[in-house]
Design a protein around this motif. Structure first.
Motif, short mmCIF file in Angstrom:
data_model
loop_
_atom_site.label_atom_id
_atom_site.label_comp_id
_atom_site.label_asym_id
_atom_site.label_seq_id
_atom_site.Cartn_x
_atom_site.Cartn_y
_atom_site.Cartn_z
N LEU A 10 0.82 -1.21 0.00
CA LEU A 10 0.00 0.00 0.00
C LEU A 10 0.85 1.26 0.00
CD1 LEU A 10 -2.50 -1.80 0.41
CD2 LEU A 10 -3.31 -0.11 2.06
N GLY A 11 1.95 1.24 0.76
CA GLY A 11 2.84 2.39 0.75
C GLY A 11 3.46 2.61 -0.61
N GLY A 12 3.81 1.51 -1.29
CA GLY A 12 4.37 1.62 -2.64
C GLY A 12 3.37 2.19 -3.63
N PHE A 31 2.93 5.87 -3.03
CA PHE A 31 4.07 6.62 -3.55
C PHE A 31 3.99 6.75 -5.07
CE2 PHE A 31 8.63 6.71 -4.89
CZ PHE A 31 8.93 7.97 -4.38
N ILE A 32 3.57 5.69 -5.74
CA ILE A 32 3.42 5.74 -7.20
C ILE A 32 2.35 6.75 -7.59
CG2 ILE A 32 2.64 4.41 -9.20
CD1 ILE A 32 3.95 1.95 -7.92
N ALA A 33 1.23 6.78 -6.85
CA ALA A 33 0.17 7.75 -7.13
C ALA A 33 0.67 9.17 -6.91
CB ALA A 33 -1.05 7.47 -6.25
N TRP A 34 1.48 9.36 -5.86
CA TRP A 34 2.05 10.68 -5.58
C TRP A 34 2.98 11.11 -6.72
CZ3 TRP A 34 7.17 12.26 -4.26
CH2 TRP A 34 7.27 13.55 -3.73
N LEU A 35 3.78 10.17 -7.24
CA LEU A 35 4.65 10.48 -8.38
C LEU A 35 3.82 10.79 -9.63
CD1 LEU A 35 7.53 7.83 -8.09
CD2 LEU A 35 7.63 10.28 -7.58
N ALA A 36 2.72 10.06 -9.81
CA ALA A 36 1.85 10.33 -10.96
C ALA A 36 1.25 11.73 -10.87
CB ALA A 36 0.73 9.28 -11.02
N ASP A 37 0.93 12.15 -9.66
CA ASP A 37 0.42 13.51 -9.47
C ASP A 37 1.47 14.54 -9.86
OD1 ASP A 37 -1.48 15.50 -8.30
OD2 ASP A 37 0.19 15.79 -6.90
N PHE A 38 2.72 14.26 -9.50
CA PHE A 38 3.82 15.16 -9.87
C PHE A 38 4.00 15.22 -11.38
CE2 PHE A 38 8.46 14.99 -10.94
CZ PHE A 38 8.67 16.37 -10.93
N LEU A 39 3.95 14.06 -12.05
CA LEU A 39 4.18 14.00 -13.49
C LEU A 39 3.06 14.68 -14.27
CD1 LEU A 39 5.55 10.35 -13.82
CD2 LEU A 39 6.86 12.49 -13.93
N THR A 40 1.82 14.58 -13.78
CA THR A 40 0.69 15.16 -14.51
C THR A 40 0.52 16.65 -14.24
OG1 THR A 40 -0.80 14.46 -12.74
CG2 THR A 40 -0.59 13.00 -14.65
N ALA A 66 10.28 5.92 5.72
CA ALA A 66 10.69 7.26 5.30
C ALA A 66 9.78 7.79 4.20
CB ALA A 66 12.14 7.22 4.81
N ILE A 67 9.40 6.92 3.27
CA ILE A 67 8.48 7.32 2.20
C ILE A 67 7.13 7.72 2.78
CG2 ILE A 67 7.13 6.43 0.25
CD1 ILE A 67 9.60 4.81 -0.56
N LEU A 68 6.62 6.93 3.73
CA LEU A 68 5.33 7.25 4.35
C LEU A 68 5.39 8.56 5.12
CD1 LEU A 68 4.24 3.70 5.61
CD2 LEU A 68 3.35 4.98 3.65
N PHE A 69 6.51 8.80 5.80
CA PHE A 69 6.69 10.06 6.52
C PHE A 69 6.60 11.25 5.57
CE2 PHE A 69 9.58 13.45 7.82
CZ PHE A 69 9.10 13.76 9.08
#
Length: 230
Positions: free
Chosen positions: A61-63, A66-75, A128-131
């Protein structure tokens, strides 16, 4: 703790388009809500011990969050993070873990480590990613929802453990027949979990009037009371 919000504009043109910006951000947020709510009570009946199931659950779930957060950055071409001294401390700890793992005589055990304490590089990376995700995605007004998720999960775990202790078996497998079986893990893990919940709960109740009003506040209050009572 957090002083300000820093924003990096990677591709300014994509910000106005931003078709998937809101969706990816919401997916990441709701994955984190779900992780906080379900992790304390999550286990698989056919695996042992309980902590291994939880680690895999948090990794997955954390992974995805993180992928969704990166997708938000890319879009959107925009990434926001919280400026804090804790970020520097986190980076230094990660550096120490990396060096310790690299020079370890048992490299793979230091990397994956079959232990229940989480003292391994993979666990620290995901924590660390979750933080960073929690600091980036949630604001002060989201505190009631986060608190409701945490204390709601502690109420569910507590009710399950109480039923187990009084002889009411919700599961029929051999793994669930011991009196001290609980969804958190060992009896010591359960004690630490509820010690943390009680400590936080006392602080929340003593400053409850200062918490911003929203539709989740009253449910948050009852979840804190029930969790503290259990």
């Amino acid at each position: 703790m957090y002083e300000s919000t820093a924003t990096y504009e990677a591709v300014e043109e994509t910000k106005s388009e931003g078709g998937g910006h809101g969706l990816a951000n919401k997916i990441s947020r709701w994955l984190l809500y779900f992780l906080i709510l379900i992790t304390p009570v999550f286990f698989l009946s056919y695996t042992s011990p309980v902590w291994f199931c939880k680690q895999i659950f948090v990794y997955v779930l954390g992974g995805f969050a993180f992928i969704a957060w990166l997708a938000d950055f890319l879009t959107s071409g925009k990434v926001s993070y919280r400026k804090s001294l804790l970020n520097v401390v986190l980076f230094l700890l990660l550096l120490v873990f990396l060096l310790s793992t690299f020079y370890s005589l048992s490299f793979y055990e230091s990397l994956w480590g079959p232990d229940s304490t989480g003292e391994k590089l993979s666990s620290f990376i995901i924590f660390a990613i979750l933080f960073l995700l929690v600091g980036s995605l949630f604001k002060e007004e989201d505190g009631n929802k986060l608190g409701l998720a945490f204390f709601g999960s502690s109420v569910l775990a507590g009710l399950f453990s109480l039923l187990q202790m009084f002889g009411f078996r919700l599961f029929s497998g051999d793994y669930a027949q011991a009196l001290d079986f609980n969804p958190v893990g060992t009896i010591n893990s359960l004690a630490v979990f509820y010690g943390l919940a009680l400590s936080v709960g006392i602080g929340v109740i003593s400053h409850f009037k200062e918490i911003p009003e929203d539709r989740c506040k009253k449910y948050f209050f009852w979840a804190v009371l029930l969790s503290s009572a259990i």
